[in-house]
Motif scaffolding. Structure first.
Motif, PDB file in Angstrom:
ATOM      1  N   GLY A  31      74.856 -77.271  18.402  1.00 43.09           N
ATOM      2  CA  GLY A  31      75.617 -76.413  17.508  1.00 43.09           C
ATOM      3  C   GLY A  31      74.791 -75.587  16.557  1.00 43.09           C
ATOM      4  N   LEU A  32      73.474 -75.593  16.709  1.00 47.48           N
ATOM      5  CA  LEU A  32      72.617 -74.818  15.813  1.00 47.48           C
ATOM      6  C   LEU A  32      72.804 -73.323  16.078  1.00 47.48           C
ATOM      7  CD1 LEU A  32      70.330 -75.113  13.668  1.00 47.48           C
ATOM      8  CD2 LEU A  32      68.704 -74.923  15.566  1.00 47.48           C
ATOM      9  N   HIS A  33      73.099 -72.580  15.011  1.00 51.47           N
ATOM     10  CA  HIS A  33      73.306 -71.136  15.136  1.00 51.47           C
ATOM     11  C   HIS A  33      72.134 -70.328  14.595  1.00 51.47           C
ATOM     12  CE1 HIS A  33      77.995 -71.547  15.250  1.00 51.47           C
ATOM     13  NE2 HIS A  33      77.416 -71.950  16.359  1.00 51.47           N
ATOM     14  N   GLY A  34      71.507 -70.805  13.544  1.00 60.63           N
ATOM     15  CA  GLY A  34      70.407 -70.038  12.970  1.00 60.63           C
ATOM     16  C   GLY A  34      69.536 -70.896  12.071  1.00 60.63           C
ATOM     17  N   GLU A  46      62.052 -67.823  12.151  1.00 61.19           N
ATOM     18  CA  GLU A  46      63.506 -67.705  12.278  1.00 61.19           C
ATOM     19  C   GLU A  46      63.878 -67.844  13.734  1.00 61.19           C
ATOM     20  OE1 GLU A  46      65.252 -63.994  10.975  1.00 61.19           O
ATOM     21  OE2 GLU A  46      63.470 -62.875  11.541  1.00 61.19           O
ATOM     22  N   ARG A  47      65.035 -68.468  13.946  1.00 55.09           N
ATOM     23  CA  ARG A  47      65.517 -68.684  15.306  1.00 55.09           C
ATOM     24  C   ARG A  47      67.032 -68.576  15.303  1.00 55.09           C
ATOM     25  NH1 ARG A  47      67.514 -71.531  19.448  1.00 55.09           N
ATOM     26  NH2 ARG A  47      66.187 -71.897  21.283  1.00 55.09           N
ATOM     27  N   TYR A  48      67.581 -67.932  16.333  1.00 51.91           N
ATOM     28  CA  TYR A  48      69.025 -67.753  16.428  1.00 51.91           C
ATOM     29  C   TYR A  48      69.497 -68.198  17.801  1.00 51.91           C
ATOM     30  CZ  TYR A  48      68.183 -65.036  12.263  1.00 51.91           C
ATOM     31  OH  TYR A  48      67.783 -64.657  11.008  1.00 51.91           O
ATOM     32  N   GLY A  49      70.721 -68.686  17.839  1.00 50.56           N
ATOM     33  CA  GLY A  49      71.292 -69.159  19.085  1.00 50.56           C
ATOM     34  C   GLY A  49      72.593 -68.461  19.416  1.00 50.56           C
ATOM     35  N   TRP A  56      86.308 -68.656   8.440  1.00 46.78           N
ATOM     36  CA  TRP A  56      87.271 -69.649   7.987  1.00 46.78           C
ATOM     37  C   TRP A  56      87.911 -70.246   9.237  1.00 46.78           C
ATOM     38  CZ3 TRP A  56      90.152 -67.939   2.895  1.00 46.78           C
ATOM     39  CH2 TRP A  56      89.433 -68.437   1.794  1.00 46.78           C
ATOM     40  N   ASN A  57      89.216 -70.103   9.440  1.00 46.57           N
ATOM     41  CA  ASN A  57      89.837 -70.706  10.618  1.00 46.57           C
ATOM     42  C   ASN A  57      90.196 -69.682  11.690  1.00 46.57           C
ATOM     43  OD1 ASN A  57      89.780 -73.416   9.673  1.00 46.57           O
ATOM     44  ND2 ASN A  57      91.500 -72.948   8.317  1.00 46.57           N
ATOM     45  N   THR A  58      89.681 -68.461  11.557  1.00 47.04           N
ATOM     46  CA  THR A  58      89.951 -67.425  12.551  1.00 47.04           C
ATOM     47  C   THR A  58      88.866 -67.469  13.620  1.00 47.04           C
ATOM     48  OG1 THR A  58      90.976 -65.991  10.897  1.00 47.04           O
ATOM     49  CG2 THR A  58      90.226 -64.959  12.954  1.00 47.04           C
ATOM     50  N   PRO A  59      89.219 -67.741  14.886  1.00 45.37           N
ATOM     51  CA  PRO A  59      88.205 -67.809  15.944  1.00 45.37           C
ATOM     52  C   PRO A  59      87.521 -66.456  16.153  1.00 45.37           C
ATOM     53  CG  PRO A  59      90.291 -68.775  16.669  1.00 45.37           C
ATOM     54  CD  PRO A  59      90.575 -68.046  15.394  1.00 45.37           C
ATOM     55  N   LEU A  60      86.225 -66.481  16.292  1.00 48.24           N
ATOM     56  CA  LEU A  60      85.439 -65.283  16.579  1.00 48.24           C
ATOM     57  C   LEU A  60      84.944 -65.262  18.016  1.00 48.24           C
ATOM     58  CD1 LEU A  60      83.261 -65.142  13.320  1.00 48.24           C
ATOM     59  CD2 LEU A  60      85.400 -63.923  13.799  1.00 48.24           C
ATOM     60  N   GLY A  61      85.265 -66.298  18.779  1.00 46.25           N
ATOM     61  CA  GLY A  61      84.769 -66.396  20.138  1.00 46.25           C
ATOM     62  C   GLY A  61      83.314 -66.818  20.159  1.00 46.25           C
ATOM     63  N   VAL A  62      82.667 -66.577  21.285  1.00 43.84           N
ATOM     64  CA  VAL A  62      81.248 -66.899  21.423  1.00 43.84           C
ATOM     65  C   VAL A  62      80.432 -65.760  20.815  1.00 43.84           C
ATOM     66  CG1 VAL A  62      79.361 -67.338  23.030  1.00 43.84           C
ATOM     67  CG2 VAL A  62      81.638 -68.294  23.470  1.00 43.84           C
ATOM     68  N   VAL A  63      79.555 -66.113  19.914  1.00 43.13           N
ATOM     69  CA  VAL A  63      78.771 -65.126  19.167  1.00 43.13           C
ATOM     70  C   VAL A  63      77.291 -65.278  19.506  1.00 43.13           C
ATOM     71  CG1 VAL A  63      78.095 -64.322  16.869  1.00 43.13           C
ATOM     72  CG2 VAL A  63      80.438 -65.142  17.275  1.00 43.13           C
ATOM     73  N   ASP A  64      76.640 -64.160  19.797  1.00 43.55           N
ATOM     74  CA  ASP A  64      75.184 -64.133  19.925  1.00 43.55           C
ATOM     75  C   ASP A  64      74.618 -63.826  18.541  1.00 43.55           C
ATOM     76  OD1 ASP A  64      75.077 -64.602  22.709  1.00 43.55           O
ATOM     77  OD2 ASP A  64      75.500 -62.488  23.107  1.00 43.55           O
ATOM     78  N   PHE A  65      74.082 -64.822  17.873  1.00 43.74           N
ATOM     79  CA  PHE A  65      73.634 -64.660  16.498  1.00 43.74           C
ATOM     80  C   PHE A  65      72.283 -63.962  16.442  1.00 43.74           C
ATOM     81  CE2 PHE A  65      76.471 -68.305  16.598  1.00 43.74           C
ATOM     82  CZ  PHE A  65      77.361 -67.963  15.594  1.00 43.74           C
ATOM     83  N   GLY A  66      72.077 -63.227  15.359  1.00 46.21           N
ATOM     84  CA  GLY A  66      70.818 -62.533  15.136  1.00 46.21           C
ATOM     85  C   GLY A  66      70.579 -62.338  13.662  1.00 46.21           C
ATOM     86  N   PRO A  67      69.482 -61.676  13.301  1.00 39.17           N
ATOM     87  CA  PRO A  67      69.127 -61.521  11.887  1.00 39.17           C
ATOM     88  C   PRO A  67      70.186 -60.825  11.045  1.00 39.17           C
ATOM     89  CG  PRO A  67      67.269 -60.957  13.280  1.00 39.17           C
ATOM     90  CD  PRO A  67      68.443 -61.123  14.190  1.00 39.17           C
ATOM     91  N   GLU A  68      71.016 -59.977  11.658  1.00 41.13           N
ATOM     92  CA  GLU A  68      72.012 -59.223  10.898  1.00 41.13           C
ATOM     93  C   GLU A  68      73.417 -59.796  11.012  1.00 41.13           C
ATOM     94  OE1 GLU A  68      70.757 -56.969   8.957  1.00 41.13           O
ATOM     95  OE2 GLU A  68      68.798 -57.344   9.867  1.00 41.13           O
ATOM     96  N   THR A  69      73.565 -60.938  11.685  1.00 41.03           N
ATOM     97  CA  THR A  69      74.888 -61.520  11.890  1.00 41.03           C
ATOM     98  C   THR A  69      75.296 -62.364  10.687  1.00 41.03           C
ATOM     99  OG1 THR A  69      74.386 -61.693  14.252  1.00 41.03           O
ATOM    100  CG2 THR A  69      76.327 -62.857  13.450  1.00 41.03           C
ATOM    101  N   ARG A  70      76.394 -61.971  10.057  1.00 38.52           N
ATOM    102  CA  ARG A  70      76.896 -62.782   8.948  1.00 38.52           C
ATOM    103  C   ARG A  70      77.546 -64.057   9.484  1.00 38.52           C
ATOM    104  NH1 ARG A  70      78.432 -57.474   6.841  1.00 38.52           N
ATOM    105  NH2 ARG A  70      80.447 -57.738   7.881  1.00 38.52           N
ATOM    106  N   HIS A  71      77.469 -65.098   8.685  1.00 38.89           N
ATOM    107  CA  HIS A  71      77.965 -66.406   9.079  1.00 38.89           C
ATOM    108  C   HIS A  71      78.681 -67.033   7.898  1.00 38.89           C
ATOM    109  CE1 HIS A  71      77.920 -70.539  10.678  1.00 38.89           C
ATOM    110  NE2 HIS A  71      77.473 -70.061  11.829  1.00 38.89           N
ATOM    111  N   ASP A  72      79.792 -67.729   8.144  1.00 38.95           N
ATOM    112  CA  ASP A  72      80.375 -68.535   7.080  1.00 38.95           C
ATOM    113  C   ASP A  72      79.312 -69.463   6.514  1.00 38.95           C
ATOM    114  OD1 ASP A  72      82.893 -67.482   7.593  1.00 38.95           O
ATOM    115  OD2 ASP A  72      83.861 -69.434   7.843  1.00 38.95           O
TER     116      ASP A  72
END
Length: 342
Positions: A31-34, A46-49, A56-72
């Motif tokens: 479950g590691l994202h960043g 830095e590493r992203y997955g 919050w509780n709104t599904p975003l689907g599968v996300v390819d995380f990166g340096p500019e991706t905001r995260h809860d």
């Protein structure tokens, strides 16, 4: 903008990135994202997955995380609110910690007529020792959880302040998003504008943070308990600012990160921050523990090691389940700390 530094020059084993990759590939950080690691004010790693995520509780689907991706960052938000309170306090815009809190919510004078509630201070909110009935043990998906019920309430501040009194304030730490909401309300009232606007101008902009979201409850008020969305880089930038007392008074960071009330297993709570021992008692020779931590549901973590001048930001997707800190603990205990060479 972060300046980069090679792991070897930052006091880590040169193969630090390879060690982290192996941890992930072997499935030991599910479950590691960043991950963002900074030392001496420079970006070491830095590493992203990729993974399923939510706002919050709104599904975003599968996300390819990166340096500019905001995260809860969920309840890491509380610790950012702790910083904002310190900035506002230095400017004389919010009450001192020792002041009665209901004095600053005059619309609820009927509650202040209760001597037990009149005894509540700002510090009781900062340390989560309000002594009010509050339960966040249920998943953060419905009103069975006190924080979610607060976010659905017509008046979040009354919702918190009228909870039944279950013990004397100041005696025991009890996790409460309502406590953070009260502090956020004090800030917004004191500065005369919404919390997110004050955060943008007083903290984020001075640190070069331009990309953020602050989610709100049904009343339109930004959630001081869990509403922030930041990039992992910017989360680490906030951690570095705490270490450097940049945009934040040094006197406040010292008080904020001082142990005020015990929590569990030798750890403590400061002012909306978890406080660690910085050492591992009875375990000589082992790497040090974190000295301060901001933590959020799902495995969001910001670790500060002042003695090492080290900041570690972790984002993950283990929301509402057991073992939410597993990925962050693996990153720290199996990769980063063993790789320290100086």
């Amino acid at each position: 903008m972060w300046q980069r530094i090679d792991p070897g020059a930052a006091g880590f084993a040169p193969d630090l990135a390879e060690r982290l990759d192996a941890l992930v590939e072997e499935g030991r950080a599910a479950g590691l994202h960043g991950v963002v690691v900074a030392r001496h004010g420079r970006l070491v790693l830095e590493r992203y997955g990729t993974g399923e995520d939510y706002a919050w509780n709104t599904p975003l689907g599968v996300v390819d995380f990166g340096p500019e991706t905001r995260h809860d960052v969920r309840s890491v938000t509380k610790s950012v609110v702790g910083l904002l309170y310190g900035v506002a306090l230095a400017a004389g815009l919010v009450p001192e910690p020792g002041e009665p809190i209901l004095r600053h919510f005059p619309e609820h004078a009927d509650l202040a007529a209760d001597p037990g509630r009149a005894a509540l201070t700002v510090e009781h909110a900062l340390t989560m020792t309000l002594g009010l009935d509050w339960d966040e043990s249920a998943p953060y998906t419905g009103p069975e959880n006190s924080e979610i019920a607060m976010e659905m309430a017509e008046d979040r501040y009354r919702f918190v302040l009228e909870r039944p009194i279950v013990e004397e304030p100041g005696k025991r730490w009890s996790y409460s998003g309502g406590a953070a909401a009260l502090v956020g309300g004090l800030i917004a009232r004191g500065v005369g504008r919404p919390l997110e606007e004050f955060a943008r101008d007083a903290l984020f902009a001075p640190l070069g943070i331009t990309s953020f979201e602050w989610m709100a409850g049904e009343d339109g008020v930004a959630s001081a308990a869990s509403g922030l969305r930041l990039t992992p880089r910017d989360l680490a930038r906030i951690g570095q600012a705490v270490l450097d007392a940049e945009a934040i008074p040094a006197s406040w960071t010292a008080e904020m990160l001082r142990p005020h009330v015990p929590t569990w297993d030798g750890f403590s709570y400061g002012y909306l921050w978890h406080v660690g021992p910085g050492e591992r008692p009875g375990r000589p020779g082992e790497p040090p523990s974190w000295r301060a931590m901001a933590a959020g549901n799902g495995g969001q973590r910001l670790f500060l090691f002042p003695d090492l001048d080290l900041v570690v930001a972790v984002t993950a997707g283990a929301y509402n389940g057991d073992g939410q800190d597993a990925a962050a603990r693996a990153v720290l205990d199996e990769v980063l700390l063993p790789a320290l060479t100086s």
